[in-house]
Design a protein around this motif. Structure first.
Motif, PDB file in Angstrom:
ATOM      1  N   ARG A  82      20.838  41.047  58.852  1.00 54.49           N
ATOM      2  CA  ARG A  82      21.226  41.020  57.436  1.00 54.49           C
ATOM      3  C   ARG A  82      22.379  41.976  57.168  1.00 54.49           C
ATOM      4  O   ARG A  82      23.307  41.661  56.405  1.00 54.49           O
ATOM      5  N   ARG A  83      22.358  43.130  57.815  1.00 54.81           N
ATOM      6  CA  ARG A  83      23.440  44.097  57.635  1.00 54.81           C
ATOM      7  C   ARG A  83      24.754  43.523  58.171  1.00 54.81           C
ATOM      8  O   ARG A  83      25.821  43.709  57.565  1.00 54.81           O
ATOM      9  N   VAL A  84      24.692  42.828  59.293  1.00 53.30           N
ATOM     10  CA  VAL A  84      25.895  42.207  59.858  1.00 53.30           C
ATOM     11  C   VAL A  84      26.500  41.209  58.874  1.00 53.30           C
ATOM     12  O   VAL A  84      27.707  41.161  58.661  1.00 53.30           O
ATOM     13  N   LYS A 129      22.344  46.885  50.239  1.00 48.74           N
ATOM     14  CA  LYS A 129      21.972  47.330  51.584  1.00 48.74           C
ATOM     15  C   LYS A 129      20.777  48.283  51.555  1.00 48.74           C
ATOM     16  O   LYS A 129      20.060  48.406  52.551  1.00 48.74           O
ATOM     17  N   MET A 130      20.578  48.944  50.417  1.00 54.53           N
ATOM     18  CA  MET A 130      19.422  49.840  50.322  1.00 54.53           C
ATOM     19  C   MET A 130      18.111  49.072  50.446  1.00 54.53           C
ATOM     20  O   MET A 130      17.086  49.623  50.840  1.00 54.53           O
ATOM     21  N   LEU A 136      10.630  51.569  50.898  1.00 54.54           N
ATOM     22  CA  LEU A 136      11.638  52.368  50.194  1.00 54.54           C
ATOM     23  C   LEU A 136      10.972  53.282  49.184  1.00 54.54           C
ATOM     24  O   LEU A 136      10.100  52.867  48.425  1.00 54.54           O
ATOM     25  N   GLN A 137      11.379  54.530  49.219  1.00 52.54           N
ATOM     26  CA  GLN A 137      10.974  55.484  48.194  1.00 52.54           C
ATOM     27  C   GLN A 137      12.218  56.234  47.735  1.00 52.54           C
ATOM     28  O   GLN A 137      12.813  56.986  48.507  1.00 52.54           O
ATOM     29  N   ILE A 138      12.622  56.007  46.512  1.00 50.28           N
ATOM     30  CA  ILE A 138      13.754  56.741  45.950  1.00 50.28           C
ATOM     31  C   ILE A 138      13.325  58.186  45.742  1.00 50.28           C
ATOM     32  O   ILE A 138      12.261  58.442  45.163  1.00 50.28           O
ATOM     33  N   GLU A 142      19.420  61.166  41.146  1.00 47.67           N
ATOM     34  CA  GLU A 142      20.768  60.900  41.658  1.00 47.67           C
ATOM     35  C   GLU A 142      20.752  59.717  42.622  1.00 47.67           C
ATOM     36  O   GLU A 142      21.628  58.844  42.568  1.00 47.67           O
ATOM     37  N   ASP A 143      19.743  59.673  43.507  1.00 46.08           N
ATOM     38  CA  ASP A 143      19.604  58.552  44.439  1.00 46.08           C
ATOM     39  C   ASP A 143      19.407  57.250  43.675  1.00 46.08           C
ATOM     40  O   ASP A 143      19.999  56.213  44.012  1.00 46.08           O
ATOM     41  N   LEU A 144      18.550  57.290  42.654  1.00 42.54           N
ATOM     42  CA  LEU A 144      18.294  56.084  41.869  1.00 42.54           C
ATOM     43  C   LEU A 144      19.572  55.602  41.180  1.00 42.54           C
ATOM     44  O   LEU A 144      19.895  54.414  41.212  1.00 42.54           O
ATOM     45  N   ASN A 145      20.300  56.531  40.580  1.00 46.42           N
ATOM     46  CA  ASN A 145      21.502  56.133  39.859  1.00 46.42           C
ATOM     47  C   ASN A 145      22.607  55.645  40.797  1.00 46.42           C
ATOM     48  O   ASN A 145      23.411  54.793  40.421  1.00 46.42           O
ATOM     49  N   ASN A 146      22.628  56.148  42.022  1.00 50.20           N
ATOM     50  CA  ASN A 146      23.577  55.620  43.013  1.00 50.20           C
ATOM     51  C   ASN A 146      23.232  54.173  43.355  1.00 50.20           C
ATOM     52  O   ASN A 146      24.122  53.321  43.482  1.00 50.20           O
TER      53      ASN A 146
END
Length: 218
Positions: A82-84, A129-130, A136-138, A142-146
């Motif tokens: 998927r990343r590719v 991509k996240m 996943l744990q935000i 700041e991480d969430l807003n990114n």
């Protein structure tokens, strides 16, 4: 980069679920606009845009976003595969040249004439991509807003460009609206995301509210 033929199966509507790991998003056999058609009630709002050029650009932009989002969620492919695919979309954005494909060349012309920035499109791809992680744990606001900036605010920036809203205030509007809508989406899907081991509420927020019991083990 050239559009290539492949052996993608067809069954009326094109569907990512039947694509193999050798699938090429730039194949002439695959049209993102056909794939994305009818996947959201939101698309009916495009009919209210008077300009045919802008209406088509909105539809093509939606197809781009729908494709990127579905690739990131495609459980039939590994995270690497998927990343590719997402990196291939990024390469196309940076290329800024026709590749001999009806959809991609049409969208490229719209990008140039309506000043849809590369930064907006690349931000969307980085945001989705996240979601390639199995869980996943935000951690922080700041991480969430990114994350929200990529999957929502960059979408707003591109839409405003398509609609011709290029005033100095436009970036602020897209930032505020993007955050508002994505926060609402997170709250709406809270239970489903938790079941899928995806917690978008920041860890620091949950700990501050003494809700550590719902967090996964570190």
């Amino acid at each position: 980069m050239e559009a290539k033929e492949d052996s993608t199966k067809k069954s009326g509507k094109q569907n990512l679920l039947i694509l193999s790991d050798s699938w090429n998003p730039f194949s002439k056999a695959f049209d993102p606009s056909i794939y994305a058609a009818g996947k959201s009630h939101f698309q009916i709002t495009f009919l209210f845009v008077i300009s045919k050029k802008r209406r088509q650009a909105l539809a093509d932009f939606y197809a781009f976003c729908r494709l990127a989002d579905d690739i990131s969620d495609q459980t039939g492919l590994s995270a690497h595969q998927r990343r590719v695919l997402l990196d291939q979309l990024s390469d196309w954005v940076k290329l800024e040249k026709p590749i001999g494909h009806v959809f991609w060349d049409r969208f490229l012309r719209a990008r140039k004439s309506l000043q849809i920035s590369n930064a907006s499109l690349l931000g969307i791809l980085e945001g989705v991509k996240m979601d390639l992680q199995d869980s996943l744990q935000i951690e922080t606001w700041e991480d969430l807003n990114n994350y929200v900036y990529g999957v929502a605010c960059c979408v707003g920036e591109a839409v405003l460009s398509i609609l011709g809203a290029n005033s100095a205030e436009a970036p602020g509007y897209s930032l505020a609206m993007g955050r508002c809508l994505q926060y609402l989406n997170i709250m709406r899907d809270l239970e489903e995301d938790f079941q899928n081991k995806r917690i978008y509420l920041p860890r620091e927020f949950l700990l501050d509210r003494k809700l550590k019991d719902i967090l996964p083990a570190a």
